[in-house]
Scaffold this active site. Sequence first.
Site, short mmCIF file in Angstrom:
data_model
loop_
_atom_site.label_atom_id
_atom_site.label_comp_id
_atom_site.label_asym_id
_atom_site.label_seq_id
_atom_site.Cartn_x
_atom_site.Cartn_y
_atom_site.Cartn_z
N GLY A 242 1.59 14.87 -11.34
CA GLY A 242 1.40 16.32 -11.13
C GLY A 242 2.38 16.84 -10.08
O GLY A 242 2.89 17.96 -10.19
N ASP A 243 2.64 16.03 -9.07
CA ASP A 243 3.59 16.45 -8.01
C ASP A 243 5.01 16.49 -8.57
O ASP A 243 5.80 17.37 -8.20
CB ASP A 243 3.52 15.47 -6.83
CG ASP A 243 2.15 15.46 -6.17
OD1 ASP A 243 1.48 16.52 -6.19
OD2 ASP A 243 1.73 14.40 -5.66
N GLU B 254 -3.21 20.14 1.14
CA GLU B 254 -3.52 19.02 2.03
C GLU B 254 -3.17 19.36 3.48
O GLU B 254 -3.18 18.48 4.34
CB GLU B 254 -2.78 17.75 1.57
CG GLU B 254 -3.58 17.01 0.51
CD GLU B 254 -2.96 15.71 0.04
OE1 GLU B 254 -3.70 14.92 -0.55
OE2 GLU B 254 -1.75 15.50 0.22
O1 RIB Z 1 -0.82 13.51 -5.67
C1 RIB Z 1 -0.75 12.17 -5.26
C2 RIB Z 1 -0.89 12.08 -3.78
O2 RIB Z 1 -2.20 12.48 -3.41
C3 RIB Z 1 -0.73 10.70 -3.20
O3 RIB Z 1 0.60 10.39 -2.88
C4 RIB Z 1 -1.67 10.69 -2.01
O4 RIB Z 1 -1.04 10.54 -0.78
C5 RIB Z 1 -2.45 12.00 -2.10
O5 RIB Z 1 -1.97 12.95 -1.24
#
Ligand code: RIB
Length: 312
Positions: A253-254, A143
Amino acid sequence: MKRPPRIAVLGSLNIDLTYRVPQLPVPGETIPCKEVSKGFGGKGANQAIAARRAGAEVVMIGCLGNDADGTQYLERLVAEGINTEGVSRIDDSPTGSAIICVEDSGENSIIVHGGANDRTSTEIVESHRSSIEQADLLLTQFECPYKSVQLASRIAAEAGTKVIVNPSPWNAKFNTYSIPCDFLITNELEAELLASGSSIGPDRTISERLDHVQTKCLVVTNGSQATTATTTCGEHYSDTPAQTIPVDTVGAGDTFAGYFGFAAAQERPIPEILRIANVAGAMATQKIGAQSSMPWRNEVEEEMQRNKFISA
Ligand code: RIB
């Protein structure tokens, strides 16, 4: 390793607006929403928070707008105990934001406005070179601008800092020759996209079609029920928490990546890394929100005692 592992995260910081809806809208449809909430998100910061809650010392490298959202976000990171020296404020770009729709089944769709995240330049990465060099592990996603991720990974590789790349959202430019990594954490969709670059035909298994991917360990997560994963590190492992019905999979996933990073930085064996990351990821599906759903390590350890695992 006696001390907590040191992790540098290069990535995004977003403000998430989450809408709970019975079903995701189809094109052209207007639907009512049962509940709306505002929270902190962005894949980079989400992974930083997960690694921190796992027990790592975390330095965040990224950009926030010079606006009220940016100020609140910075306070939030400090409250979590994250080192924010690597977070720059951008005057003429708003803090990144995301509109998230979550339907009753737990399925979601997300629209992201990069804002200040898109200004995470190679100069900014270069100015935080020492944080990357001094870390045990660099954790990064897509991102932020590709060139900045590339530079950070190269700095890390040269310094002997391990690198985890989570190629999400997918960037068609990506290959493991331009971005070196020790661990590549993909979901099934990203693994399929990676496999499309293979010279081996679609009739073969995904691992056979991923033979052109240069990484020590390729992890493929499957978040449909709970976050689970298999790897190509010599053997395939699958260590699955007992099935749970997801409430909201945003950030799961994060959470998986952050906990994976924590345990990988400690050089734990792969089955152990997968187990803690799987359980943490699965727990994050049980509450609404990205960071608000992330468990702390003591909660994950308690769950690991309780949970029944299915090993493949
Ligand atoms: O992976 C989830 C995230 O994807 C969200 O928090 C949103 O901000 C996007 O970046």
